[in-house]
Every structure is written in structure tokens, then in C-alpha cells.
Scaffold this motif. Sequence first.
Motif, PDB file in Angstrom:
ATOM      1  N   ILE A 513       0.908 -17.434   3.592  1.00 52.36           N
ATOM      2  CA  ILE A 513      -0.401 -17.100   3.011  1.00 52.36           C
ATOM      3  C   ILE A 513      -0.297 -15.816   2.199  1.00 52.36           C
ATOM      4  O   ILE A 513      -0.812 -15.716   1.088  1.00 52.36           O
ATOM      5  CB  ILE A 513      -1.474 -16.988   4.127  1.00 52.36           C
ATOM      6  CG1 ILE A 513      -1.780 -18.376   4.703  1.00 52.36           C
ATOM      7  CG2 ILE A 513      -2.741 -16.329   3.605  1.00 52.36           C
ATOM      8  CD1 ILE A 513      -2.695 -18.368   5.914  1.00 52.36           C
ATOM      9  N   GLU A 514       0.423 -14.832   2.765  1.00 53.02           N
ATOM     10  CA  GLU A 514       0.591 -13.545   2.062  1.00 53.02           C
ATOM     11  C   GLU A 514       1.371 -13.731   0.771  1.00 53.02           C
ATOM     12  O   GLU A 514       1.013 -13.180  -0.271  1.00 53.02           O
ATOM     13  CB  GLU A 514       1.313 -12.554   2.985  1.00 53.02           C
ATOM     14  CG  GLU A 514       1.728 -11.249   2.327  1.00 53.02           C
ATOM     15  CD  GLU A 514       0.565 -10.491   1.704  1.00 53.02           C
ATOM     16  OE1 GLU A 514       0.774  -9.874   0.650  1.00 53.02           O
ATOM     17  OE2 GLU A 514      -0.554 -10.543   2.261  1.00 53.02           O
ATOM     18  N   ALA A 515       2.468 -14.522   0.826  1.00 55.42           N
ATOM     19  CA  ALA A 515       3.325 -14.700  -0.347  1.00 55.42           C
ATOM     20  C   ALA A 515       2.612 -15.481  -1.450  1.00 55.42           C
ATOM     21  O   ALA A 515       2.766 -15.178  -2.637  1.00 55.42           O
ATOM     22  CB  ALA A 515       4.606 -15.415   0.058  1.00 55.42           C
ATOM     23  N   GLU A 516       1.823 -16.487  -1.068  1.00 57.26           N
ATOM     24  CA  GLU A 516       1.215 -17.364  -2.069  1.00 57.26           C
ATOM     25  C   GLU A 516      -0.191 -16.937  -2.482  1.00 57.26           C
ATOM     26  O   GLU A 516      -0.624 -17.207  -3.599  1.00 57.26           O
ATOM     27  CB  GLU A 516       1.186 -18.811  -1.539  1.00 57.26           C
ATOM     28  CG  GLU A 516       2.592 -19.382  -1.333  1.00 57.26           C
ATOM     29  CD  GLU A 516       2.569 -20.811  -0.778  1.00 57.26           C
ATOM     30  OE1 GLU A 516       1.594 -21.536  -1.065  1.00 57.26           O
ATOM     31  OE2 GLU A 516       3.517 -21.196  -0.065  1.00 57.26           O
ATOM     32  N   LEU A 517      -0.911 -16.274  -1.557  1.00 51.96           N
ATOM     33  CA  LEU A 517      -2.310 -15.941  -1.849  1.00 51.96           C
ATOM     34  C   LEU A 517      -2.585 -14.440  -1.802  1.00 51.96           C
ATOM     35  O   LEU A 517      -3.743 -14.030  -1.770  1.00 51.96           O
ATOM     36  CB  LEU A 517      -3.249 -16.647  -0.845  1.00 51.96           C
ATOM     37  CG  LEU A 517      -3.056 -18.145  -0.642  1.00 51.96           C
ATOM     38  CD1 LEU A 517      -4.044 -18.658   0.379  1.00 51.96           C
ATOM     39  CD2 LEU A 517      -3.228 -18.903  -1.956  1.00 51.96           C
ATOM     40  N   PRO A 870      -6.308   3.523   1.317  1.00 57.82           N
ATOM     41  CA  PRO A 870      -5.288   2.617   0.760  1.00 57.82           C
ATOM     42  C   PRO A 870      -4.949   2.921  -0.693  1.00 57.82           C
ATOM     43  O   PRO A 870      -3.837   2.647  -1.141  1.00 57.82           O
ATOM     44  CB  PRO A 870      -5.937   1.231   0.891  1.00 57.82           C
ATOM     45  CG  PRO A 870      -6.961   1.392   1.965  1.00 57.82           C
ATOM     46  CD  PRO A 870      -7.462   2.807   1.866  1.00 57.82           C
ATOM     47  N   ASN A 871      -5.904   3.494  -1.441  1.00 54.92           N
ATOM     48  CA  ASN A 871      -5.686   3.745  -2.866  1.00 54.92           C
ATOM     49  C   ASN A 871      -5.142   5.141  -3.151  1.00 54.92           C
ATOM     50  O   ASN A 871      -4.910   5.490  -4.306  1.00 54.92           O
ATOM     51  CB  ASN A 871      -7.011   3.561  -3.626  1.00 54.92           C
ATOM     52  CG  ASN A 871      -7.558   2.158  -3.445  1.00 54.92           C
ATOM     53  OD1 ASN A 871      -6.820   1.189  -3.567  1.00 54.92           O
ATOM     54  ND2 ASN A 871      -8.845   2.054  -3.124  1.00 54.92           N
ATOM     55  N   ASN A 872      -4.948   5.951  -2.093  1.00 56.32           N
ATOM     56  CA  ASN A 872      -4.487   7.334  -2.296  1.00 56.32           C
ATOM     57  C   ASN A 872      -3.323   7.652  -1.358  1.00 56.32           C
ATOM     58  O   ASN A 872      -3.523   8.102  -0.230  1.00 56.32           O
ATOM     59  CB  ASN A 872      -5.647   8.302  -2.062  1.00 56.32           C
ATOM     60  CG  ASN A 872      -5.238   9.755  -2.333  1.00 56.32           C
ATOM     61  OD1 ASN A 872      -4.130  10.015  -2.823  1.00 56.32           O
ATOM     62  ND2 ASN A 872      -6.117  10.680  -2.005  1.00 56.32           N
ATOM     63  N   CYS A 887      -1.201   0.517   1.949  1.00 54.70           N
ATOM     64  CA  CYS A 887      -1.826   0.031   0.728  1.00 54.70           C
ATOM     65  C   CYS A 887      -2.604  -1.258   0.948  1.00 54.70           C
ATOM     66  O   CYS A 887      -3.384  -1.679   0.094  1.00 54.70           O
ATOM     67  CB  CYS A 887      -0.777  -0.177  -0.373  1.00 54.70           C
ATOM     68  SG  CYS A 887       0.290  -1.608  -0.101  1.00 54.70           S
ATOM     69  N   GLY A 888      -2.358  -1.907   2.126  1.00 59.19           N
ATOM     70  CA  GLY A 888      -3.099  -3.132   2.432  1.00 59.19           C
ATOM     71  C   GLY A 888      -2.389  -4.408   2.007  1.00 59.19           C
ATOM     72  O   GLY A 888      -2.963  -5.498   2.055  1.00 59.19           O
ATOM     73  N   SER A 889      -1.102  -4.308   1.595  1.00 59.95           N
ATOM     74  CA  SER A 889      -0.377  -5.502   1.135  1.00 59.95           C
ATOM     75  C   SER A 889      -0.080  -6.472   2.267  1.00 59.95           C
ATOM     76  O   SER A 889       0.156  -7.654   2.039  1.00 59.95           O
ATOM     77  CB  SER A 889       0.941  -5.082   0.475  1.00 59.95           C
ATOM     78  OG  SER A 889       1.817  -4.503   1.455  1.00 59.95           O
ATOM     79  N   TYR A 893       5.851  -1.160   5.765  1.00 63.37           N
ATOM     80  CA  TYR A 893       5.985  -0.035   4.838  1.00 63.37           C
ATOM     81  C   TYR A 893       7.365  -0.021   4.184  1.00 63.37           C
ATOM     82  O   TYR A 893       7.492   0.235   2.986  1.00 63.37           O
ATOM     83  CB  TYR A 893       5.735   1.275   5.594  1.00 63.37           C
ATOM     84  CG  TYR A 893       5.871   2.519   4.752  1.00 63.37           C
ATOM     85  CD1 TYR A 893       4.969   2.788   3.725  1.00 63.37           C
ATOM     86  CD2 TYR A 893       6.896   3.428   4.983  1.00 63.37           C
ATOM     87  CE1 TYR A 893       5.085   3.936   2.951  1.00 63.37           C
ATOM     88  CE2 TYR A 893       7.015   4.580   4.210  1.00 63.37           C
ATOM     89  CZ  TYR A 893       6.100   4.823   3.196  1.00 63.37           C
ATOM     90  OH  TYR A 893       6.225   5.952   2.433  1.00 63.37           O
ATOM     91  N   LYS A 894       8.425  -0.342   4.986  1.00 59.31           N
ATOM     92  CA  LYS A 894       9.787  -0.272   4.445  1.00 59.31           C
ATOM     93  C   LYS A 894      10.038  -1.340   3.389  1.00 59.31           C
ATOM     94  O   LYS A 894      10.962  -1.222   2.593  1.00 59.31           O
ATOM     95  CB  LYS A 894      10.818  -0.373   5.573  1.00 59.31           C
ATOM     96  CG  LYS A 894      10.884  -1.716   6.274  1.00 59.31           C
ATOM     97  CD  LYS A 894      11.947  -1.680   7.358  1.00 59.31           C
ATOM     98  CE  LYS A 894      12.025  -3.014   8.097  1.00 59.31           C
ATOM     99  NZ  LYS A 894      13.013  -2.970   9.175  1.00 59.31           N
ATOM    100  N   HIS A 895       9.216  -2.425   3.398  1.00 61.03           N
ATOM    101  CA  HIS A 895       9.383  -3.476   2.397  1.00 61.03           C
ATOM    102  C   HIS A 895       8.417  -3.295   1.231  1.00 61.03           C
ATOM    103  O   HIS A 895       8.415  -4.094   0.307  1.00 61.03           O
ATOM    104  CB  HIS A 895       9.146  -4.850   3.032  1.00 61.03           C
ATOM    105  CG  HIS A 895      10.145  -5.205   4.083  1.00 61.03           C
ATOM    106  ND1 HIS A 895      11.503  -5.135   3.871  1.00 61.03           N
ATOM    107  CD2 HIS A 895       9.991  -5.617   5.373  1.00 61.03           C
ATOM    108  CE1 HIS A 895      12.140  -5.486   4.969  1.00 61.03           C
ATOM    109  NE2 HIS A 895      11.245  -5.776   5.894  1.00 61.03           N
TER     110      HIS A 895
END
Length: 902
Positions: A513-517, A870-872, A887-889, A893-895
Amino acid sequence: MVSLGGLARKLFGSSNDRRVKGYRARVQAIGALEAEMKALSDEALAGKTVEFRAQLAEGKTLDDLLVPAFAVVREAARRVLGLRPFDVQLIGGMILHERAIAEMKTGEGKTLVATLPVYLNALAGKGVHVVTVNDYLASRDSAIMGRIYGFLGMTTGVIVHGLSDEQRHDAYACDITYATNNELGFDYLRDNMKFERSQMVQRGHFFAIVDEVDSILIDEARTPLIISGPLDDRSELYNAIDAFIPMLSEGDYEIDEKQRAASFSEEGTEKLENLLREAGLLKGESLYDVENVAIVHHVNNALKAHKLFTRDKDYIVRNGEIVIIDEFTGRMMPGRRYSEGQHQALEAKEKVQIQPENQTLASITFQNYFRMYEKLGGMTGTAATEAEEFGNIYGLEVLEVPTNLPILRIDEDDEVYRTAEEKYKAIVEEIRQARDKGQPVLVGTTSIEKSELLAELLRRAGFTDFQVLNARYHEQEAYIVSQAGVPGAVTIATNMAGRGTDIQLGGNLDMRIEAELGEMEPGPERTEREAQIRAEVQTLKEKALAAGGLYVLATERHESRRIDNQLRGRSGRQGDPGRSKFFLSLQDDLMRIFGSERMDSMLQKLGLKEGEAIVHPWINKALERAQKKVEARNFDTRKNLLKYDDVINDQRKVIFEQRLEVMDSPDLSETVADMRREVIEDMVSRRVPEKAYAEQWDIEGLTEDVRGMLNLDLPLAAWAAEEGIDENDIRERLMAAANAAAADRAERFGPEIMHYVERSVILQTLDHLWREHIVNLDHLRSVIGFRGYAQRDPLQEYKSEAFELFQALLVNLRQTAISQLMRVELVREGQEPEPELPIMQAHHIDPLTGEDAFAGSSDLPYVPPEQRDPNNPATWGKVPRNEPCPCGSGKKYKHCHGAYEA
């Protein structure tokens, strides 16, 4: 034919079965309380904590409270998390409480098991530590399991990298503290470098539960946790010595692959001495003269770098740096460096920039750190093979906890081929057959080189859609592993042991879901697409199950059975079907170095043709015996290392206890007076020996000593000329003069400032001498083995000389501290500054990420996730590498923002 032992096990069960059966009565007693606990209100259930603590105060023991406490936690877990611990999990909790290791298969809920003994022991109010292998797990487990403890009125803290001392102090003050083994050890060492008791963060070592106990107490027991500071640059010396090694021929040195050791022959030593003499690096006549100890150390490192360390197997060169590859996980460890100059020798060999060495400021092995706890328990999926070591070193018994659901994985007998070429042909064909029927395959290799060799063979065989997971591509690890359970997927992994990743049949839903959406906005379209992905993953899972589940195919056996078992454990989780098989050849390292040399000729006599394999349970047993021999040898190595470390550990305890006494003492004047008296007695007895004639006295030397150590100008020559004076008179006059000078200084400073000065001087002198002492012991240990050639026991020699060095340290402490205290003058400039700790770096590998847990760490403070914007990125503070990226991705963090730049 069944042996008597086998017959007894069939009739009465194994000793493990009988022990586990002994817990059943208490499991039933806990079950009998379930209805009563369910009937309680939330307030009444939480109030049980106060009741239990009152009962402890009245004289009950923790064992007395085990049944009702476990019943309370079971009900709290059901209400808070919707998880009700199974009966086998209760048994696991009892094992942990009883100072033992619970071996529980992957997926059996070890994290929840820990809550039972943790709550029970936290009732004592002394603090319970739960030890994890990385910051991410410490944060995750404390957040989830902390809800249970919070519901029951207990506090939970977490120690992760980047916290301030105040935050650490607060976390250790909680009833339960989650932390990594690295942070615990580092905090202990740093505490013993502090100058005030109030600055220390830990409050004792009562009870600890170690997760992945085999990783922490076995794998990491080979290297200590080290705090170091920088030394001077010596790159020219490394380059000069490195240039000599290619000039040597094979007869000039001997290599022992088994022991990972290299040494020079007599011819090689002579040739090396001539080269060093020409370069002006040799002092005296012989390389092994005492003044050449450092040079011997450097040339041995250079020899090992060239002859024992292989590029792309033991390390890789990346961005002009030597990056170590962990032998167990096959992963890069950026930031981690070999100690004692070995890394610098590799840098010289590969002609990259040589980084300066570090000096050890403090160190401790995890063996000695965890043996400080009054009670210790551990959890892992693989511990039985190391049961002897856990018993001998830690006094921990290993008990296997039955699984909640039966294991359906089929572990097939090994296939043994004569040559590696035949083996790889069979592996490629086996992978083809599995892929064609839609079975996901995880191929385990032991090095980058072998994973890339197999990848090339698959390409030549027409395979196009497969993944390679090794140290070179570990940035893509999360996505590669997420798809390893898709039907027909082929994943080549460099030693999956300890990667901490779940391979889900059908693929990982969240990752897809994360990779595609990931960038799609919320709305009807996204909801519909999510539903489609869920349906696809479910369909793929059913296909993978129908094909037999995950097939773990190993290309070699590891030296340790435990690592092989961890690889097998990737398949057949939580009742899923699965299959595993090991493919071997007589050219494999384990077979070549430790197997029988006669096996090849025997197989040829038996008529084994090219491409044929021998498959028999006897082969498995023979290999297991070879692995047991290697494990026993490795155990002996660790046990021997521990014997040496115990010497420094005993001295470390004395030094740390002395520091605490100095910090806790409200008045050090008596201690300082005793030190002054001993210094004067040593001076007088050395310069004015008892019963010696006055003409034999060294009055000139004594005058210099008094001036140097006591800062006093006294008419010693006039005293010595007096009629009838003896050494006792001189001693008493010196004592009176020194005491008067000290009293005068104390009166001028005032008692409060004088106490501060005495404490600061003693602590700083003690720390400085202790650091020098550690270096001396390191040098002593590196050469003490040569005493064996003189028929003397190196360990006993080490103990004897280490004791002499320690005695010298104590004498030096008295002399240096008194010398400073007799000279100190204060300039009043308001508040006196606290003594500063030296610049420090901590070093130790994280077994899951394969990286130095403290490498490249910044001085930024740790900021709780809810306080980050997340934006700062400026508001994020220090983010542990395994935490979700702020950042909310959704990535770690390491990736994401913390990715290691290629």
C-alpha cells in the motif's frame, strides 16, 4: 535399536518436558482466577498493584504473588490490547521469573510474555530493565506494553540514543525501563566517569529480561562495549609497515584459518627485522625486545590485513572507507571499526585515508555487565545449542516452551555434492522447480561473493525476476523482504539471521500500500484501490500456501547451528506450512576445514557420479558433530577471553567503588591525610632506609622528592646533620610540616571549597591513571601469549603482572593527588566550574542493523514523536535509525531522510 536414554525419554519425557510440566499446576491456578479478575472493575483491577505492594511490605515474597499477579496482567492485557496470553505464554513468563532462558519459536509472542514477570518483579520497586537489540524495538515495545503497565498504575520509561542525562535519569527512575544493551552498558560506564552522585542516571541492577538473548550474550560477547577518545595521527607508520608485507614470501609466515591467526616464521622475522632496521623503525637488536612491543603489534596487524581479511567478504571499500561486513548477518556496518589498529592496517592495505586510532577511556563486556544483575532472564527463538555457555557463564538454564500451534515446516536432510560446481547446478534446478509451481524461495548464502555468484548463475540459466539482498544493497532491504513471500518469488539473502524481518506469505500488505499508494490523497479512489490490493494479497497468500509455503534453501551450513536454525525459522511461522533444505559440497569452508579429509576419496570409492548427491540422516549427524566442535572451540575462545576480562573487571569494580566512596564522602580530609602519610612514608623508606648509617642516606634525593611531591622547601640537610637524629624523626618532622601546610591551605579555602577541590583532584587523577592502566593492560595482553613458549601459563602471568600494575596505579594515585593538592591555589571568579568529562565516543555493533549503534551520532537531543513537525526537520532532534521517519512517509528513518548516502 533404541538407546536406554531414548527409551527413558519416550516413557517419562525429556528433562525439559518434565520441567515444563511442573508449571502446569500454576497455569491452572491462574486460569481459576480468570472469572474473578473479569468481574473486577478497571479501578479495582488497577488497585491490585497497591494490594500486592502492601503484601510485599508485610513479608510476602514475589513467588507468593506470582499466581494472582499473572492473572491480573492477563486480564489487563485482554482489556487494554485485546490480547489474552496463552497458557504457553504464562509458562514462558514463569521461566523468565526463575532466572532462566525461555526458548520460544518466532511468532509465539515473546514481547507479551515479558509483561508477566516484568510486572511481578516491578512490584519490588527496585526497577526492572527490558533489554532489546535496537532503539526502534525499545520505543515500540515500551509504547505498546507500557499501556498495560500504565493501566495497572506503573510507570514506564524508555532509553534511546540521543537522550539527555536528565531524561535518562527520569527513565531509569520508572518502575519499568526499556533500553538497548548498548545504551545500558554505555550509561553504566559514563556513570562511573561522573563527578557527582546526583549526575549518575542508573539506580542499580535488580532484574533484567534480555530479548534476543543469544544475540546479546553470545554473539556480542566477543567484543566489549568501548568508550574511546582520539589519539595522535600515526598514518605514516601504518603505510611504512604495510609496504613490507608484499615483500614477504609464503615461507615467511604461517596462517591458521581455524584460529583466524597469522604469525611470522623465523625466516620471516629475520627478514622483517632487516627491513625495519633499514627504515629506522627497529629499536635494539630484536623485533621482540620489550621496546618494540608496539611495532610487533603493528606488523602482526598488517600481516592479518593482507592474509586473513578478504575484500568483499570481510569488508568492502565504499566512498574511500573500509566498511566491515558482519559475518553473522552479512550486512555492512558503517561507522564500526576494528579495534587496536586493525582497521588502520586495512586502510593502509587498500590505500585509503587512514583515520586516527582511538584510546580506550572505559570498557566492559556484556558478559560482565549483565552478571551484575541480581536476577537475569532471557528470551529467544534459538538458545538450546548454546545451553552449556549460558549455564557456565551466566548461570542461566535454557528451557524450550511448547508452541501454541504445531510447526508444519518440513526440514529435509542435507544434500552433499563432491564439488561446489555440482552443488550450484543442483541449487539452480531446485529453484527452477519451486518457482514453476509458484512456491516462494528464500536462498540463504554466507557471503556477498557467494550471493553474487549464485545471482550470475541464475541469470545464465534464464532467470530474470529475482532479488539479491546483501550488504551492498541493504538500503532496499525493507521492500525486497516485503515481497519475498509472493508466489514464485526468488530472494537471495546473505545470511538472514537476525534481520528482524517478517516474511509474510503473499507479500506484506502495508508495504505494498505504501509503495503503490504512498502519494495518493485520501478519498474514494484510494479506498477502492486499497481494497483491491488487500484482495490481491489474500489471493497470493492462498496460492503460496497451496504451493507449500516458503521454501528456505541454504547454500551452505554456518559454523553455528543456531544461525542455521534462525534461517530455517523464517519459514513455517505461526502454523504456516513450509520447507527447508541445505545444499553442501566437500569444498565448503565448514567441510574443508573441519570435515573429514577422507570423505572425498570414500565417496569416489562408493561410485558417486558427477551431479549425484549423497542424502542420509547420518550425514546430518556428522555435520552436526562438526558444528558442535566449532561451537565448542568458539565457546572456549569466549571463555578464555572472559578469564582475561575478569582480571580487569575485578580491578574495575575496585576503582568504581573507590569513586563512589569519594563522591559520597561529606569530608575527605581524613582520606587525604592518610594518603599524605603513606606518600611521606614511601619517600623516607626509599631515601632513608631503616637501620642504615647517616652517610648512606640520600638526603639530596629526599629534598627533591619533598619539593616535587609536597611543594615544601625544608632544611633536610641541616636535619640530617643533627646529632642522634634517625629516620623516624625525619618522618615525623616531614609529616608535621606537610600537615601544617595542608591545614593552612584548608583554612584559607574554607571547608566547603576544600572538600570540592579534594574530591575533584582525586577523581580526575583516578580517571586519568585508570585510562592509562587500561592501555597498559591492552598492551600486556597482546604480548602475554609469548610466555607460553617459556612453559609458563599466560593467564597466570597476566594476573600477576596486572596485579603489579594495579598496585603501581594506587601508589601513583597517592603521589599525583597529593602533589596537586599541595600546590593548588584558587582564583575566585564566581561559581566554580564542574570538571568536564573527556570527549567520548561509544562503539558497539547493533546485531539487527549490523551498524555501530553509536556511529556518527550527533549531539542533538531526542525529541518525542508527537513534538516533531513533519514539515520542519529542525524540530526532529536526534531520530533513532529504526524509528519511522518523522516526515510521515511510513518508511524507517534510515531508509528515508536518514539514508546512508551512496
